[in-house]
Motif scaffolding. Structure first.
Motif, PDB file in Angstrom:
ATOM      1  N   ASP A  80       5.682  14.346 -17.004  1.00 32.61           N
ATOM      2  CA  ASP A  80       5.708  15.857 -17.135  1.00 32.61           C
ATOM      3  C   ASP A  80       4.075  16.298 -17.869  1.00 32.61           C
ATOM      4  OD1 ASP A  80       7.957  16.678 -17.353  1.00 32.61           O
ATOM      5  OD2 ASP A  80       8.555  16.211 -19.936  1.00 32.61           O
ATOM      6  N   GLU A  81       3.388  15.197 -18.325  1.00 35.17           N
ATOM      7  CA  GLU A  81       1.750  14.915 -18.270  1.00 35.17           C
ATOM      8  C   GLU A  81       1.022  15.492 -17.232  1.00 35.17           C
ATOM      9  OE1 GLU A  81      -2.261  12.777 -20.176  1.00 35.17           O
ATOM     10  OE2 GLU A  81      -0.151  11.892 -20.531  1.00 35.17           O
ATOM     11  N   ALA A  82       1.996  14.100 -16.273  1.00 38.86           N
ATOM     12  CA  ALA A  82       0.919  14.264 -14.300  1.00 38.86           C
ATOM     13  C   ALA A  82       1.007  15.749 -14.528  1.00 38.86           C
ATOM     14  CB  ALA A  82       1.762  13.800 -14.002  1.00 38.86           C
ATOM     15  N   LEU A  83       2.127  16.420 -14.264  1.00 38.94           N
ATOM     16  CA  LEU A  83       2.743  18.167 -13.260  1.00 38.94           C
ATOM     17  C   LEU A  83       1.706  18.410 -14.389  1.00 38.94           C
ATOM     18  CD1 LEU A  83       6.540  17.972 -13.869  1.00 38.94           C
ATOM     19  CD2 LEU A  83       5.072  17.313 -11.775  1.00 38.94           C
ATOM     20  N   GLY A  84       1.126  18.523 -15.294  1.00 37.56           N
ATOM     21  CA  GLY A  84       0.630  19.680 -15.644  1.00 37.56           C
ATOM     22  C   GLY A  84      -1.322  19.110 -14.792  1.00 37.56           C
ATOM     23  N   VAL A  85      -1.559  17.819 -15.054  1.00 40.21           N
ATOM     24  CA  VAL A  85      -3.032  17.832 -14.517  1.00 40.21           C
ATOM     25  C   VAL A  85      -2.908  18.074 -12.932  1.00 40.21           C
ATOM     26  CG1 VAL A  85      -4.289  15.876 -13.631  1.00 40.21           C
ATOM     27  CG2 VAL A  85      -3.849  15.660 -16.047  1.00 40.21           C
ATOM     28  N   VAL A  86      -1.744  18.098 -12.492  1.00 39.97           N
ATOM     29  CA  VAL A  86      -1.819  18.663 -10.987  1.00 39.97           C
ATOM     30  C   VAL A  86      -1.661  19.836 -11.091  1.00 39.97           C
ATOM     31  CG1 VAL A  86       0.128  18.532  -8.772  1.00 39.97           C
ATOM     32  CG2 VAL A  86       0.124  16.924 -10.798  1.00 39.97           C
ATOM     33  N   ALA A 105      -7.427  16.348  -3.503  1.00 42.44           N
ATOM     34  CA  ALA A 105      -7.093  15.116  -3.855  1.00 42.44           C
ATOM     35  C   ALA A 105      -7.250  14.326  -4.903  1.00 42.44           C
ATOM     36  CB  ALA A 105      -8.833  14.297  -3.150  1.00 42.44           C
ATOM     37  N   PHE A 106      -7.416  14.419  -6.707  1.00 42.23           N
ATOM     38  CA  PHE A 106      -7.241  14.057  -7.578  1.00 42.23           C
ATOM     39  C   PHE A 106      -5.328  14.608  -7.169  1.00 42.23           C
ATOM     40  CE2 PHE A 106      -6.517  14.821 -11.955  1.00 42.23           C
ATOM     41  CZ  PHE A 106      -6.935  12.995 -11.919  1.00 42.23           C
ATOM     42  N   ALA A 107      -6.044  15.937  -7.273  1.00 41.93           N
ATOM     43  CA  ALA A 107      -3.558  16.158  -7.380  1.00 41.93           C
ATOM     44  C   ALA A 107      -3.415  15.375  -6.666  1.00 41.93           C
ATOM     45  CB  ALA A 107      -3.568  17.749  -7.197  1.00 41.93           C
ATOM     46  N   ASP A 108      -3.385  14.788  -5.051  1.00 41.72           N
ATOM     47  CA  ASP A 108      -2.495  14.433  -4.721  1.00 41.72           C
ATOM     48  C   ASP A 108      -1.597  13.081  -4.860  1.00 41.72           C
ATOM     49  OD1 ASP A 108      -1.814  16.434  -3.131  1.00 41.72           O
ATOM     50  OD2 ASP A 108      -3.714  16.303  -1.389  1.00 41.72           O
ATOM     51  N   ARG A 109      -3.244  12.482  -5.842  1.00 45.51           N
ATOM     52  CA  ARG A 109      -3.226  10.739  -5.908  1.00 45.51           C
ATOM     53  C   ARG A 109      -2.131  11.257  -6.989  1.00 45.51           C
ATOM     54  NH1 ARG A 109      -8.321  10.573  -4.050  1.00 45.51           N
ATOM     55  NH2 ARG A 109      -8.632   8.834  -2.621  1.00 45.51           N
ATOM     56  N   THR A 110      -2.704  11.928  -8.121  1.00 48.25           N
ATOM     57  CA  THR A 110      -1.895  12.455  -9.474  1.00 48.25           C
ATOM     58  C   THR A 110      -0.072  12.329  -8.937  1.00 48.25           C
ATOM     59  OG1 THR A 110      -3.687  13.176 -11.049  1.00 48.25           O
ATOM     60  CG2 THR A 110      -1.881  13.835 -11.753  1.00 48.25           C
ATOM     61  N   VAL A 111       0.006  13.046  -8.215  1.00 44.66           N
ATOM     62  CA  VAL A 111       1.360  13.464  -7.146  1.00 44.66           C
ATOM     63  C   VAL A 111       2.007  11.780  -7.536  1.00 44.66           C
ATOM     64  CG1 VAL A 111       3.408  14.445  -6.262  1.00 44.66           C
ATOM     65  CG2 VAL A 111       1.221  15.714  -7.017  1.00 44.66           C
ATOM     66  N   ALA A 112       0.879  10.996  -6.526  1.00 42.80           N
ATOM     67  CA  ALA A 112       1.681  10.345  -5.807  1.00 42.80           C
ATOM     68  C   ALA A 112       2.067   8.639  -7.337  1.00 42.80           C
ATOM     69  CB  ALA A 112       1.049   9.320  -5.140  1.00 42.80           C
ATOM     70  N   TRP A 113       1.219   8.764  -8.302  1.00 46.61           N
ATOM     71  CA  TRP A 113       0.880   7.641  -9.315  1.00 46.61           C
ATOM     72  C   TRP A 113       2.702   8.059 -10.564  1.00 46.61           C
ATOM     73  CZ3 TRP A 113       0.087  10.379 -14.219  1.00 46.61           C
ATOM     74  CH2 TRP A 113      -0.450   8.706 -15.547  1.00 46.61           C
ATOM     75  N   ALA A 114       2.649  10.147 -10.467  1.00 45.61           N
ATOM     76  CA  ALA A 114       3.916  10.505 -11.436  1.00 45.61           C
ATOM     77  C   ALA A 114       5.098   9.938 -10.592  1.00 45.61           C
ATOM     78  CB  ALA A 114       3.860  11.716 -10.958  1.00 45.61           C
ATOM     79  N   ARG A 115       4.546   9.878  -9.341  1.00 43.63           N
ATOM     80  CA  ARG A 115       6.140   8.983  -8.489  1.00 43.63           C
ATOM     81  C   ARG A 115       6.166   7.483  -7.589  1.00 43.63           C
ATOM     82  NH1 ARG A 115       6.045  13.719  -3.997  1.00 43.63           N
ATOM     83  NH2 ARG A 115       6.305  15.191  -4.772  1.00 43.63           N
ATOM     84  N   GLY A 116       5.556   7.123  -9.835  1.00 39.98           N
ATOM     85  CA  GLY A 116       5.676   5.233  -9.129  1.00 39.98           C
ATOM     86  C   GLY A 116       4.667   5.083  -8.731  1.00 39.98           C
ATOM     87  N   LYS A 117       4.320   5.122  -7.727  1.00 38.76           N
ATOM     88  CA  LYS A 117       3.048   4.662  -6.876  1.00 38.76           C
ATOM     89  C   LYS A 117       1.525   5.143  -7.130  1.00 38.76           C
ATOM     90  CE  LYS A 117       5.438   6.610  -3.034  1.00 38.76           C
ATOM     91  NZ  LYS A 117       6.059   7.699  -1.858  1.00 38.76           N
ATOM     92  N   MET A 119      15.638   9.005 -13.499  1.00 34.21           N
ATOM     93  CA  MET A 119      15.203   9.347 -15.001  1.00 34.21           C
ATOM     94  C   MET A 119      13.157   9.326 -14.580  1.00 34.21           C
ATOM     95  SD  MET A 119      14.862   6.874 -18.371  1.00 34.21           S
ATOM     96  CE  MET A 119      13.332   7.289 -19.208  1.00 34.21           C
ATOM     97  N   GLU A 120      12.585  10.171 -14.524  1.00 40.40           N
ATOM     98  CA  GLU A 120      10.934  10.543 -14.532  1.00 40.40           C
ATOM     99  C   GLU A 120      10.296   9.158 -15.153  1.00 40.40           C
ATOM    100  OE1 GLU A 120      11.151  11.880 -11.930  1.00 40.40           O
ATOM    101  OE2 GLU A 120      12.090  13.578 -12.116  1.00 40.40           O
ATOM    102  N   PRO A 121       9.533   8.864 -13.731  1.00 36.71           N
ATOM    103  CA  PRO A 121       8.380   7.565 -14.947  1.00 36.71           C
ATOM    104  C   PRO A 121       7.863   8.543 -16.656  1.00 36.71           C
ATOM    105  CG  PRO A 121       8.263   8.265 -12.977  1.00 36.71           C
ATOM    106  CD  PRO A 121       9.111   8.586 -13.111  1.00 36.71           C
ATOM    107  N   GLN A 122       7.601   7.618 -17.385  1.00 38.81           N
ATOM    108  CA  GLN A 122       6.732   7.851 -18.622  1.00 38.81           C
ATOM    109  C   GLN A 122       5.385   8.756 -18.332  1.00 38.81           C
ATOM    110  OE1 GLN A 122       5.214   4.728 -21.357  1.00 38.81           O
ATOM    111  NE2 GLN A 122       5.427   6.116 -22.724  1.00 38.81           N
ATOM    112  N   GLY A 123       5.314   9.830 -18.913  1.00 42.00           N
ATOM    113  CA  GLY A 123       3.969  10.410 -18.875  1.00 42.00           C
ATOM    114  C   GLY A 123       3.990  12.018 -17.709  1.00 42.00           C
TER     115      GLY A 123
END
Length: 284
Positions: A7-13, A73-85, A1-5
């Motif tokens: 899909d939104e994070a993928l759009g931001v990325v 760099a912001f995109a990379d951080r957002t990917v990490a956050w979307a994966r729970g990091k 199961m993907e973390p909450q948000g």
């Protein structure tokens, strides 16, 4: 199961990576134009003119590359956050990293130097900017008003800003640098760097990041003044000023002054005081 948000994070990325890619394309075009003018500069007739144009294109290319790096760099951080990091990323955290520091902020002002909005890398920068907002003095205000860089360190901070200085140093900050965000028609704010690394003042890296923020990130074709949702327009404070003005029968400006005074007296933020007012606190 993907973390909450997720899909939104993928759009931001996707948005951030798209902006980075377009910035790189513009950088390549500017670099190619610079090369053409550099070749023309070898001609004795008109050489100085073409050398000047080449230099302008080189600065533009560097500016676009800096913007691309910040968005990537912001995109990379957002990917990490979307994966729970880690926690939800802030765009300004990447700006601070690019400048080799842990804390940075942008303040946007109107023509009379009223603070309209702020974007920060983290809590120390937020506390510092709230001090400026409450006290009406500090490096961003001075840099944007004078339209020139401001750098202060050590005991000079408290001498230069008698109100703001002690509050800043109490945060553990020992040095601050602020540079204006300028256009041809005026200055709309400033970038503050807290505890900047040695050599940052007057460096090409600082100029490139400042240009990228001014010309592209905040005002360019792909401009995002909200910085991916990281810009605080102090809506709660504005709303609370209206509520308080009705409650105590005073002007909006006087109500705002009361909020700032209470925040300063209680050593808290204007946001915290505003939330209490909006929650119906009768003692404000």
């Amino acid at each position: 199961m993907e973390p909450q948000g997720y899909d939104e994070a993928l759009g931001v990325v996707a948005t951030a990576r798209g902006r980075a890619a377009r910035a790189l394309e513009r950088a390549e075009r500017a670099a190619a134009a610079a090369e053409r003018h550099e070749r023309l500069a070898a001609d004795p007739e008109g050489g100085e003119f073409h050398a000047h144009i080449a230099e302008t294109h080189r600065r533009s290319a560097a500016c676009h590359r800096s913007s691309a790096a910040l968005h990537a760099a912001f995109a990379d951080r957002t990917v990490a956050w979307a994966r729970g990091k880690g926690s939800r990323p802030r765009f300004m955290t990447g700006v601070a990293d690019a400048l080799g520091t842990e804390s940075a902020a942008i303040t946007l002002v109107d023509s009379t130097q009223n603070q309209l909005a702020v974007a920060v890398s983290g809590e120390p920068a937020l506390a510092a900017q709230d001090l400026e907002y409450v006290l009406g003095e500090g490096p961003c205000r001075e840099a944007s008003y004078r339209r020139r860089p401001v750098h202060s360190a050590g005991d000079e901070i408290e001498r230069r800003w008698p109100g703001y200085g002690p509050g800043l140093t109490s945060l553990g900050i020992t040095s601050v640098l602020a540079v204006p965000l300028e256009t041809q028609t005026g200055c709309f704010g400033a970038l503050a760097v807290f505890d900047p690394r040695p050599g940052l003042v007057g460096s090409a890296g600082l100029a490139e990041v400042t240009d990228a923020l001014t010309r592209i990130v905040l005002l360019g074709p792909d401009a995002d003044p909200e910085l991916y949702g990281g810009t605080d327009h102090r809506e709660a404070v504005q709303q609370a000023s209206g509520v308080l003005s009705v409650r105590v029968d005073c002007s909006i400006s006087d109500a705002l002054a009361l909020i700032k005074a209470r925040a300063f007296a209680e050593e808290t933020t204007t946001e915290a005081i505003a939330r209490r007012i909006l929650d119906g606190d009768p003692y404000l």
